[in-house]
Enzyme design. Sequence first.
Site, PDB file in Angstrom:
ATOM      1  CB  CYS A  70      -1.028   0.105   1.414  1.00  0.00           C
ATOM      2  SG  CYS A  70      -0.011  -0.281   2.696  1.00  0.00           S
ATOM      3  CG  HIS A 362      -4.298   0.628   4.067  1.00  0.00           C
ATOM      4  ND1 HIS A 362      -3.536  -0.286   3.317  1.00  0.00           N
ATOM      5  CD2 HIS A 362      -5.166   1.285   3.204  1.00  0.00           C
ATOM      6  CE1 HIS A 362      -3.931   0.037   1.976  1.00  0.00           C
ATOM      7  NE2 HIS A 362      -5.025   0.700   2.053  1.00  0.00           N
ATOM      8  CG  ASN A 383      -8.118   1.401  -0.265  1.00  0.00           C
ATOM      9  OD1 ASN A 383      -6.847   1.464  -0.114  1.00  0.00           O
ATOM     10  ND2 ASN A 383      -8.981   0.921   0.697  1.00  0.00           N
TER      11      ASN A 383
END
Length: 438
Positions: A70, A362, A383
Amino acid sequence: MGYKLTLQELENFSADFNKSSQNQVVARAAQKSGVLAAAYNDRVQNELTRVFSTELATDNVTNQRQSGRCWEFATLNILRHNFGQKYHCKNFTFSQSYNFFWDKIERANNFYNYIIATASEPLDSRIVRTHLNNAGKDGGHFQMATALIEKYGVVPSYAMPESFNANNTAGFGKALGDKLKKDALVLRKLKQAGEDEKIKLVREQFLSEVYRMTAIAVGEPPKKFDLEYRDDDKNYHLDKELTPLEFLHKYMGDVDFNDYVLLANAPDHEYNKLYSLPDANNIDGTCHIQWLNVPIEYLERASVNQLKDGEAVWFGNDVGEQSDRQKGYLDSNLYQLSDLFGVDLKMSKADRLRTGAGYFSHAMALVGVDEDQGHIRQWKVENSWGEKNGDKGFFVMNNEWFKEYVYEVAVHKKYLTSEQITLAEGPAIELPAWDSLA
C-alpha cells in the site's frame, strides 16, 4: 500469587447476565450475524454524502490485491496524479512491480547490514528478533517509496506488468524470509569470528541469490522502454528508448521528494519533536524515515491546503478500525460495540498506540475534502483495493475518523509553520525498531 476464579463467582456472573432480557435479545442478534453486523450504525450512510467542496480529477483506481504494498501504491498514486494533471492523462499508471522488485533487493542488503551490526547481541535480543521477524515482509513507509523512486526511477505499468507473485506476495515472501533468516545465522557467525573479508564475499553471493529469487518470482525490471500513451483529448504521444530515471527526470523533474515532510500525530510521543526510525530504512545511506510529531489540527490544515493547490496527499492510517470495506465508509461511529456489549471499549488514541491496539496499518491518498465555512465534514479517499470496494474504489471518511485513526500525512514544507520547518530539518530523536510509530 494469582487470583483464582471460584465457582460461586461464575454463578454470580451468569445470574447478572440473565437478569436482563435485553442481553438475550442482543446475544441472539450478535450470534446470528456477528458482532460487527449487530453493532453496525446505519445512520452513517446518511451522513457520508460523497460530495466534496474540493476534489481532484480522478477516474480509475489501482489494486494491490493480496500484498502489503500500500505504501508503494499510495506514493505512485500521488505521482500519477501529478503526471495526469501535467500531461492531461488522468488514467496513466506506473508499475508497482518495478519498485517492488528493487525494494526486495535493497531491503535484503539493509537486512544484512542490520544483522552484521547486531552480531554481538544475543539471537533472542529484542532488536535481532525484530529484524528477523521483518525478513521478507512487504510493509513500508513513504520515505522508503520515494527513496526507491529517486534511485531507480519509474516505468509505466505496461513496461513491467503485475505478476502473480507481486499480487500475492505470501509465497515469495515466506521463501525470501526463510533465506534471509538462514543467511543471518551465517553472517552472525562470521562477524563474531572477526572474518570481515569473508563477509564481503559471502554477502555478495547472498545478494546475488536474492536477485535470482526476485527475478524468478517477479521478473527482471526493464532497462529501457518506449513511453506511449493517448491523453484525455485522444492525442497520441511516443517517446522512445527511455531509461526509468530519464523518464522520471524528463517528465516529473519538478517533483522534489526532499520538499515533503511527514507530519505525524502520535499522542503517545511528545509533540513538536522530530523522530526517526533508522532500523527500518530500505536503502542504506539515502532513506531516512522521519516524522515531525504535531497535534492533529496541523495534519488537517496542511492536507486541506495541499488539496486546494491541486495535489493529492499520502496518508498513513489504521484502516481496519471502524471501516466498511464493501461500502467504502470510514466513520468513527460505524460500529457501536460499546453499546452492543454494554461495556466501555473506547480508548484514547495515545492509549491505543501505547498498548498496540492502534497502529499504522495502511497507506492511501486523500483526493478530496468537504468543508463548510472552514469546518471539515469529510474526505475523499483513493484506496488501492480495486474498483469492487467502496464507490468504484473510492472511500469516504468523516473528520472524526481522521482525528482518531490517521497517524501521518506527507505534505510540502510550505504548509508548515516556520517553527515546524526548522524542527523538520533536525536533529531527530531515534526510535527503536519496535516503536509504536513503526
